[in-house]
Write a protein that holds these residues in place. Structure first.
Motif, PDB file in Angstrom:
ATOM      1  N   TYR A 154       0.836  -1.186   0.000  1.00  0.00           N
ATOM      2  CA  TYR A 154       0.000   0.000   0.000  1.00  0.00           C
ATOM      3  C   TYR A 154       0.875   1.241   0.000  1.00  0.00           C
ATOM      4  CZ  TYR A 154       0.630   0.342   5.131  1.00  0.00           C
ATOM      5  OH  TYR A 154       1.146   0.449   6.396  1.00  0.00           O
ATOM      6  N   ILE A 162      -0.765  13.599  -6.871  1.00  0.00           N
ATOM      7  CA  ILE A 162      -0.822  12.290  -7.520  1.00  0.00           C
ATOM      8  C   ILE A 162      -1.309  12.442  -8.960  1.00  0.00           C
ATOM      9  CG2 ILE A 162      -3.158  11.862  -6.649  1.00  0.00           C
ATOM     10  CD1 ILE A 162      -2.495   8.914  -6.520  1.00  0.00           C
ATOM     11  N   PHE A 166      -3.174   7.763 -12.484  1.00  0.00           N
ATOM     12  CA  PHE A 166      -2.460   6.657 -11.835  1.00  0.00           C
ATOM     13  C   PHE A 166      -3.403   5.547 -11.395  1.00  0.00           C
ATOM     14  CE2 PHE A 166      -1.300   4.551  -7.844  1.00  0.00           C
ATOM     15  CZ  PHE A 166      -0.222   3.799  -8.296  1.00  0.00           C
ATOM     16  N   GLU A 167      -4.434   5.885 -10.628  1.00  0.00           N
ATOM     17  CA  GLU A 167      -5.304   4.852 -10.068  1.00  0.00           C
ATOM     18  C   GLU A 167      -5.971   4.022 -11.159  1.00  0.00           C
ATOM     19  OE1 GLU A 167      -7.800   5.655  -6.566  1.00  0.00           O
ATOM     20  OE2 GLU A 167      -6.879   7.647  -6.557  1.00  0.00           O
ATOM     21  N   TRP A 170      -3.267   1.823 -12.934  1.00  0.00           N
ATOM     22  CA  TRP A 170      -2.798   0.748 -12.056  1.00  0.00           C
ATOM     23  C   TRP A 170      -3.898  -0.295 -11.845  1.00  0.00           C
ATOM     24  CZ3 TRP A 170       0.817  -2.129 -10.879  1.00  0.00           C
ATOM     25  CH2 TRP A 170       0.939  -2.792  -9.649  1.00  0.00           C
ATOM     26  N   SER A 171      -5.120   0.158 -11.717  1.00  0.00           N
ATOM     27  CA  SER A 171      -6.242  -0.768 -11.550  1.00  0.00           C
ATOM     28  C   SER A 171      -6.416  -1.650 -12.782  1.00  0.00           C
ATOM     29  CB  SER A 171      -7.528   0.015 -11.278  1.00  0.00           C
ATOM     30  OG  SER A 171      -8.611  -0.854 -11.067  1.00  0.00           O
ATOM     31  N   VAL A 181      -7.498  -2.645  -6.742  1.00  0.00           N
ATOM     32  CA  VAL A 181      -6.953  -1.406  -6.183  1.00  0.00           C
ATOM     33  C   VAL A 181      -8.066  -0.635  -5.473  1.00  0.00           C
ATOM     34  CG1 VAL A 181      -5.788   0.780  -6.710  1.00  0.00           C
ATOM     35  CG2 VAL A 181      -5.239  -1.293  -8.014  1.00  0.00           C
ATOM     36  N   SER A 182      -7.744  -0.104  -4.297  1.00  0.00           N
ATOM     37  CA  SER A 182      -8.705   0.688  -3.537  1.00  0.00           C
ATOM     38  C   SER A 182      -7.978   1.811  -2.825  1.00  0.00           C
ATOM     39  CB  SER A 182      -9.423  -0.199  -2.506  1.00  0.00           C
ATOM     40  OG  SER A 182     -10.239   0.579  -1.650  1.00  0.00           O
ATOM     41  N   ARG A 183      -8.595   2.999  -2.811  1.00  0.00           N
ATOM     42  CA  ARG A 183      -8.016   4.115  -2.068  1.00  0.00           C
ATOM     43  C   ARG A 183      -8.877   4.436  -0.862  1.00  0.00           C
ATOM     44  NH1 ARG A 183      -8.756   9.483  -1.664  1.00  0.00           N
ATOM     45  NH2 ARG A 183     -10.207   9.594  -3.419  1.00  0.00           N
ATOM     46  N   ILE A 188      -3.422   4.019  -0.735  1.00  0.00           N
ATOM     47  CA  ILE A 188      -3.878   3.257  -1.889  1.00  0.00           C
ATOM     48  C   ILE A 188      -3.432   1.811  -1.702  1.00  0.00           C
ATOM     49  CG2 ILE A 188      -3.711   2.936  -4.384  1.00  0.00           C
ATOM     50  CD1 ILE A 188      -3.288   5.925  -4.657  1.00  0.00           C
ATOM     51  N   THR A 190      -3.235  -2.212  -2.824  1.00  0.00           N
ATOM     52  CA  THR A 190      -3.247  -3.144  -3.939  1.00  0.00           C
ATOM     53  C   THR A 190      -3.443  -4.525  -3.344  1.00  0.00           C
ATOM     54  OG1 THR A 190      -1.723  -1.714  -5.159  1.00  0.00           O
ATOM     55  CG2 THR A 190      -2.010  -3.971  -5.960  1.00  0.00           C
ATOM     56  N   GLU A 246     -15.115   6.380   2.291  1.00  0.00           N
ATOM     57  CA  GLU A 246     -15.041   6.082   0.863  1.00  0.00           C
ATOM     58  C   GLU A 246     -16.394   5.671   0.289  1.00  0.00           C
ATOM     59  OE1 GLU A 246     -11.938   3.615  -2.029  1.00  0.00           O
ATOM     60  OE2 GLU A 246     -12.194   3.035   0.067  1.00  0.00           O
TER      61      GLU A 246
END
Length: 295
Positions: A154, A162, A166-167, A170-171, A181-183, A188, A190, A246
């Motif tokens: 993470y 950022i 990116f998210e 990467w996801s 992937v979760s923020r 973040i 993985t 979230e």
């Protein structure tokens, strides 16, 4: 002791326990309200880190004395063990997002072996993911990169710098390789698809039924605020989430999931009160439909 008709699983951070900045529900707020000052239940590097409402502490103690309550967290084993969580000692606790089950405070090695095997079978291993992730990040927006209990990496990031893509990028890479992937706030995660809170909770439920501590038809209740809690909320017969975090940002709704009226640390009182009301309804008679139970 007769088999319990109810099993409860609850997330910890921003569900039961709160940092100073999260107490008011707004990440930038520190409003403690007009009631008694929250109690510090976790210290780190000599300073106070996490707090609980006085009312939540009392209610959680009563609840854990009445039915099985399973603390369920994405924290590592060591991070969980820093918390002086009222209601213990805990027969079972779930850490590392379900990657570890603690039995009387000790990691269950059989469960961990099964998780490691499932992760290998489902996709690429941690080392490959770690290497790929390292190649995609930069110190200009990542303050730290850690690996939790040799299960998943993470990042702690600067949300203002950022890269916007990116998210999503990467996801996309992770999805086809058995990871997701979760923020949550500045972190973040993985996560291997094989690691989930619901999977670990199902195993704990099976063991409690097998030992005679839980009725086979027991109602499962759960609570959590983050995307990594969503599968656990869906697994439960009925669940509740706070009006922050979230899932609130995503406007995540399900027919069996109640949303609190309050946010911040006040939501924890509402959540444990909701648990208690359901337990009372389930233990005095036959199970009710969700609309007949306290909301």
């Amino acid at each position: 002791m007769s088999a319990s008709p109810v099993l409860i699983a609850t997330d910890l951070d921003r569900t039961m326990i709160y940092s100073k900045n999260a107490i008011g529900g707004d990440p930038s707020g520190t409003d403690l309200g007009s009631g008694p000052a929250p109690v510090c239940v976790e210290y780190y590097d000599g300073g106070p880190l996490s707090h609980m409402s006085v009312d939540t502490i009392a209610l959680l103690r009563d609840l854990s004395a009445a039915v099985p309550v399973i603390p369920t967290t994405t924290r590592t084993i060591a991070q969980f063990q820093r918390i002086d969580l009222p209601g213990g000692p805990w027969k079972y606790a779930i850490t590392s997002n379900g990657g570890n089950i603690l039995v009387d405070g000790k990691p269950d090695l059989t469960w961990r072996s099964e998780i490691d095997r499932s992760t290998r079978d489902a996709g690429v291993e941690l080392a490959h993911v770690h290497t790929e992730l390292e190649a995609r990040i930069d110190v200009s927006w990542v303050s730290s990169m850690r690996v939790a209990d040799e299960l998943f990496p993470y990042l702690v990031v600067d949300l203002s710098t950022i890269p916007m893509d990116f998210e999503a990028g990467w996801s996309d890479w992770c999805t086809s390789r058995g990871w997701n992937v979760s923020r949550q706030g500045r972190k973040i995660y993985t996560m291997p698809d094989a690691v989930s809170k619901s999977r670990a909770l199902a195993e704990v439920r099976r063991r409690l039924i097998e030992s005679g501590d839980l009725a086979a038809d027991a109602t499962v209740l759960s609570a959590g605020d983050g995307a990594l809690d969503a599968d656990m909320l869906e697994y439960a017969d009925f669940a509740i989430r706070p009006r922050h975090g979230e899932l609130e940002e995503l406007n995540w709704q399900r027919p069996t999931v109640t949303v609190t009226e309050t946010s911040g640390i006040e939501a924890s009182v509402e959540i444990v009160s909701w648990f208690s009301a359901h337990v009372a309804a389930m233990t005095v008679g036959t199970p009710h439909e969700s609309q007949q139970l306290p909301q």
